[in-house]
Design an enzyme around this catalytic site. Structure first.
Site, mmCIF file in Angstrom:
data_model
loop_
_atom_site.group_PDB
_atom_site.id
_atom_site.type_symbol
_atom_site.label_atom_id
_atom_site.label_comp_id
_atom_site.label_asym_id
_atom_site.label_seq_id
_atom_site.Cartn_x
_atom_site.Cartn_y
_atom_site.Cartn_z
ATOM 1 N N ALA A 111 -2.325 -65.537 5.786
ATOM 2 C CA ALA A 111 -2.831 -66.854 6.191
ATOM 3 C C ALA A 111 -4.343 -66.755 6.425
ATOM 4 O O ALA A 111 -4.883 -65.657 6.591
ATOM 5 C CB ALA A 111 -2.133 -67.343 7.455
ATOM 6 N N PHE A 112 -5.006 -67.896 6.435
ATOM 7 C CA PHE A 112 -6.472 -67.879 6.453
ATOM 8 C C PHE A 112 -7.029 -67.330 7.761
ATOM 9 O O PHE A 112 -8.194 -66.947 7.827
ATOM 10 C CB PHE A 112 -7.024 -69.293 6.175
ATOM 11 C CG PHE A 112 -7.466 -70.054 7.369
ATOM 12 C CD1 PHE A 112 -6.564 -70.718 8.174
ATOM 13 C CD2 PHE A 112 -8.810 -70.114 7.698
ATOM 14 C CE1 PHE A 112 -6.981 -71.433 9.279
ATOM 15 C CE2 PHE A 112 -9.243 -70.826 8.810
ATOM 16 C CZ PHE A 112 -8.326 -71.484 9.603
ATOM 17 N N LYS A 113 -6.207 -67.239 8.802
ATOM 18 C CA LYS A 113 -6.725 -66.726 10.072
ATOM 19 C C LYS A 113 -7.223 -65.282 9.946
ATOM 20 O O LYS A 113 -8.058 -64.829 10.709
ATOM 21 C CB LYS A 113 -5.687 -66.882 11.169
ATOM 22 C CG LYS A 113 -5.485 -68.373 11.476
ATOM 23 C CD LYS A 113 -4.761 -68.666 12.736
ATOM 24 C CE LYS A 113 -4.836 -70.159 13.054
ATOM 25 N NZ LYS A 113 -4.304 -71.013 11.968
ATOM 26 N N ASP A 114 -6.718 -64.575 8.935
ATOM 27 C CA ASP A 114 -7.217 -63.215 8.682
ATOM 28 C C ASP A 114 -8.714 -63.207 8.366
ATOM 29 O O ASP A 114 -9.386 -62.217 8.653
ATOM 30 C CB ASP A 114 -6.485 -62.587 7.494
ATOM 31 C CG ASP A 114 -5.033 -62.257 7.798
ATOM 32 O OD1 ASP A 114 -4.715 -61.956 8.969
ATOM 33 O OD2 ASP A 114 -4.213 -62.301 6.865
ATOM 34 N N LEU A 117 -10.012 -63.140 11.861
ATOM 35 C CA LEU A 117 -9.454 -62.160 12.797
ATOM 36 C C LEU A 117 -9.541 -60.727 12.295
ATOM 37 O O LEU A 117 -9.341 -59.788 13.059
ATOM 38 C CB LEU A 117 -8.016 -62.533 13.166
ATOM 39 C CG LEU A 117 -7.977 -63.622 14.239
ATOM 40 C CD1 LEU A 117 -6.581 -64.223 14.368
ATOM 41 C CD2 LEU A 117 -8.435 -63.082 15.592
#
Ligand SMILES: *Cc1c(COP(=O)(O)O)cnc(C)c1O
Length: 500
Positions: A111-114, A117
């Site tokens: 997911a794009f949160k990587d 993060l």
């Protein structure tokens, strides 16, 4: 470059301090005192760079207190082929002459949160060192799914950090639960909370405000911190990929330098689309931002009417990472549109806190609707968008991306705008395989099938390989089986840290 708070513009701190602190003491968010400029020549030069080079070019304009070596270390630790399974890190996929999909989901949790993060832990530990902070950071996260796993992967084995994630026992998908309880790393802890997401969230908040407990942690050399999306260290890495997408389109002769593009973002907390807005202010040629929401359409109404009102029903949808009623990062946009007027922002945020709503003046509303188009898609429309995209292009998108695709179709139809458009794709379809397969083949198709069968089916239909991190879950050991009551959360943290 110095940073101020949206609610107190007299504050002036370095980026390292802003990243270490997360939130300003009076509750405001940190923003740069002015936005740096990226010239047209610089943008042209990005076309010949890899993602890491582009990241350095952008981040070095914001994190001016970091040395070249420090920043390069952060970037090189985060954006590797080993972690993203592609050298491009955030590749652009051309769907047709108008629509370009910016794939932000090649990271370890799909997911794009990587994108943020993976680098935040390095920015944070570097910031701690730069501000002479000796204690070890303990990251506490309450998660309804995506953020917890992305934070665990980002912080795993990062020296000088510990991370503990709490998830609601019955509030996350089977695959999300598996992703978390199999988490490897010497500095990680995962526990289920008997309750819902709010219970987990309130439990974490309670720990953050428990002075006695924090003093006990301090005695043991620990300092609490959070990894949530209001930290400047999570926002600033997101600006990079909009420049990167434009540079890829230049390199592929899809556009000429200076041509404007539209940017469509499936939006929840308003972080991703705000990063796009900052990119435009810095010099990226953008025509229109298209803010796409699911049935929780508080932003659609806000952009259309100028009234933000969270007093409404909350819906659980098939795009769960956008099920949100308070979009925290909107405060940063308002701060910019109000020319940094901290009193106005404090007033609006106070109204949101006490009455659950606020109204911006007509002149601000007009500015917003000039910049942003807003629309929403319910679950049926989301499913239709997945199916149509597969039928027309043989390209399978996840539910969040489908919300964006659906809203863009409505925009293109109602405006006739032919501008080339980048659609931010925020999750791999494999991550939401069940909903995606229902959209493609109907409910009967998925009944009785376990997660791993569904992954195989989706791989067959899409022609895509199952991301290694999801395929590997099958063979991973379940390492965490703690289920705690919400009153026990601080002792669970204590056990993970060995200080009870
Ligand atoms: C978090 C998330 C979003 C929403 O992004 P914001 O920056 O909060 O607006 C959209 N899609 C996916 C898959 C996400 O995980």
């Amino acid at each position: 470059m110095q940073y101020k708070s949206t609610r107190n513009s007299k504050i002036s701190i370095t980026s390292a301090q802003a990243i270490k602190q997360g939130l300003s003491v009076e509750g405001g968010l940190f923003v740069p005192e002015e936005l740096p400029v990226v010239t047209s020549e610089e943008i042209a030069s990005f076309a010949g760079m890899d993602y890491r080079g582009r990241a350095y070019a952008i981040l070095s304009k914001f994190l001016t207190d970091f040395t070249k070596e420090e920043l390069e270390n952060c970037i090189n630790s985060a954006y590797t082929k080993a972690k993203f399974e592609t050298d491009n890190i955030a590749p652009v996929y051309k769907l047709n002459d108008k629509e370009y999909i910016l794939e932000l989901w090649h990271g370890p949790t799909c997911a794009f949160k990587d994108m943020a993060l993976q680098i935040l832990p390095h920015l944070l530990t570097t910031s701690m060192k730069k501000t002479n902070e000796e204690s070890e950071v303990v990251i506490l996260v309450a998660t309804s799914g995506d953020t917890g796993k992305a934070a665990l992967e980002g912080f795993r084995d990062v020296r000088g950090t510990r991370i503990v994630v709490f998830y609601p026992e019955n509030g996350v998908s089977e695959i999300q639960k598996l992703q978390m309880v199999t988490q490897e790393g010497d500095n990680v802890g995962v526990a289920a909370v008997a309750g819902n997401f709010d219970d987990a969230q309130n439990g974490v908040k309670k720990i953050f405000t428990d002075d006695e407990y924090k003093a006990q942690l301090a005695e043991n050399g620990y300092k609490l911190s959070s990894a949530n999306s209001i930290n400047w260290g999570r926002l600033v890495p997101q600006i990079v990929y909009y420049f990167s997408a434009y540079a890829d389109m230049l390199a592929g002769n899809e556009i000429k330098n200076g041509d404007k593009i539209n940017i469509v973002v499936p939006t929840g907390n308003f972080g991703n689309i705000l990063a796009a807005y900052y990119a435009k202010k810095m010099g990226l040629p953008v025509n229109k931002f298209i803010c796409a929401s699911n049935k929780n359409n508080v932003l659609t109404d806000f952009i259309k009417t100028g009234e933000y009102n969270k007093n409404r029903d909350f819906y659980t949808t098939i795009s769960p990472s956008m099920d949100i009623l308070i979009s925290s990062n909107l405060e940063r946009l308002l701060s910019d549109l109000f020319d940094g007027n901290d009193e106005e922002i404090s007033k609006l945020m106070k109204a949101l806190n006490t009455e659950g709503k606020y109204q911006v003046p007509e002149e601000i509303r007009a500015k917003i609707s000039d910049l942003f188009y807003a629309g929403c898609a319910d679950d049926d429309e989301t499913m239709q968008a997945i199916k149509a995209c597969q039928e027309e292009y043989g390209y399978v998108i996840d539910t969040h991306t489908a919300v964006a695709k659906s809203v863009y179709a409505e925009y293109a139809k109602s405006t006739g705008d032919k501008t080339k458009t980048v659609i931010a794709s925020t999750a791999s379809p494999f991550k939401f395989n069940q909903s995606v397969l229902i959209a493609l083949n109907g409910y009967e198709f998925v009944t009785g099938k376990d997660e791993f069968t569904l992954l195989d089916e989706l791989s067959d239909i899409s022609g895509l390989d199952i991301p290694t991190s999801l395929a590997d879950l099958k063979n991973k050991m379940r390492l965490f089986n703690v289920v705690c009551e919400k009153e026990q959360m601080s002792s669970v943290v204590g056990e993970f840290l060995d200080i009870n």
